[in-house]
Design a protein around this motif. Structure first.
Motif, PDB file in Angstrom:
ATOM      1  N   HIS A 161       2.036  11.895   5.098  1.00 37.46           N
ATOM      2  CA  HIS A 161       2.141  12.415   3.742  1.00 37.46           C
ATOM      3  C   HIS A 161       2.052  13.933   3.721  1.00 37.46           C
ATOM      4  N   CYS A 197      -1.706   0.711   4.493  1.00 36.18           N
ATOM      5  CA  CYS A 197      -1.477   1.735   3.488  1.00 36.18           C
ATOM      6  C   CYS A 197      -2.617   1.706   2.487  1.00 36.18           C
ATOM      7  N   GLU A 245      -1.504   7.845   8.104  1.00 35.71           N
ATOM      8  CA  GLU A 245      -0.971   7.890   6.747  1.00 35.71           C
ATOM      9  C   GLU A 245      -1.115   9.293   6.173  1.00 35.71           C
ATOM     10  N   CYS A 291       5.979   2.462  -0.957  1.00 38.68           N
ATOM     11  CA  CYS A 291       6.492   3.798  -0.688  1.00 38.68           C
ATOM     12  C   CYS A 291       7.299   3.884   0.595  1.00 38.68           C
TER      13      CYS A 291
END
Ligand code: SF4
Ligand code: SF4
Lengths: 161, 161
Positions: free
Chosen positions: B12, A92, B8, A112
């Motif tokens: 998102h 991340c 990632e 998160c």
DNA sequence: GTATTAAGGATAGTGATTGTCCTTAGTATA
DNA sequence: TATACTAAGGACAATCACTATCCTTAATAC
């Protein structure tokens, strides 16, 4: 994203080391020859396994490697993590920090949701690897491979231990 | 071994696209700005998601991307496989073929035990990813993020849709 | 003392990931 | 119709991890 080829080598090597007679060691040279892979590079994987305490080596002629524990006490996860590392496959980079609506007084809330889900999947993968032991593999192989090949291989190993 | 950073980003982006008003589209530019990542490269990930049928894009001003299905019908696996591919993380190079004790009349028995175990772990990873949907993520985020930030973000998105 | 081994440092070669730039074609608006 | 904006995608270059080789050092058996 793909696991390094050393994983395959390490697993096969441990499988072969399980056939080494008690008190004996099998050298890198033999392991490399048996699998047809470069001895120097395979050595790196074996060093990683050694550092992780999965196998142990000794020096000199008659030296080499052997399993550090009984096959029933070594899991696939032990071997994979020795070579691949224990870090999660999901990294991340905290891109949520870039959110223009986030006040600068960020109270760095807990990790998160996205990362938590990915890490959970990673844990499931490791859990699956942990559930198979080297002794289970030996049994599976015994069912797959003809007995004569199995016997010949054991003989081959013993001759070099 | 590590997943690409686009994973990632893609997760998102999908999370943000879930906040786009019905019938509207959010352009790459906005997604890149919101997350602070290079627009050109993010575009590649969005193209992959589009080809996989997770999101859909349209051209022109007012153009951009939106989810192709409802958030409850999109899983993490859909997104991860769109970017990372469906191939197993374990590649077998068939080093067992090098076994000097194997007669040349190899009857190429079924896939070996090592590969089966590794593939099973890979399947467990994917199964875990499959069990979480985009709608679940939205719920988790709603619990993590302060309501005012959430509202402001939704507003930010709506203004650019 | 000699041969053999593991351990590990140094250093290229290779290939995948990351990132940028540009062209093409479709769409909304004036 | 002209213009501005968008996705799609091809063509690179930069970066970095993985792969591979070579060499030195230290321990062990004979
Ligand atoms: S939201 Fe989660 S996955 Fe995304 S950057 Fe933040 S911590 Fe990482
Ligand atoms: S034994 Fe299994 S993992 Fe090893 S080379 Fe053969 S198929 Fe691949």
């Amino acid at each position: 994203m793909i696991l390094k080829n050393q994983i395959e080598w390490a697993l096969h090597c441990c499988s072969l080391l399980a056939a080494v007679p008690d008190g004996c060691y099998l050298p890198t040279k033999a392991l490399a020859e048996f699998h047809g892979v470069p001895k120097e590079y395979l050595s790196k994987a074996l060093q990683a396994l050694s550092q992780a305490g999965v196998i142990e080596g000794t020096l000199g002629p008659t030296g080499g490697y052997r399993l550090a524990r009984r096959p029933s006490e070594i899991t696939f996860l032990d071997i994979v993590e020795a070579v691949e590392g224990k870090a999660s496959t999901f990294a991340c980079t905290e891109i949520r920090k870039a959110n223009p609506c986030l006040p600068s007084k960020t109270k760095t809330s807990k990790t998160c949701a996205v990362a938590r889900v990915m890490w959970k999947a990673d844990a499931a993968w490791r859990e699956s690897l942990k559930s198979t032991r080297l002794s289970d593999l030996a049994q599976m192989i015994a069912e797959d491979v003809p007995p004569e090949v199995l016997a010949k291989s054991a003989e081959w190993v013993a001759a070099r231990s």
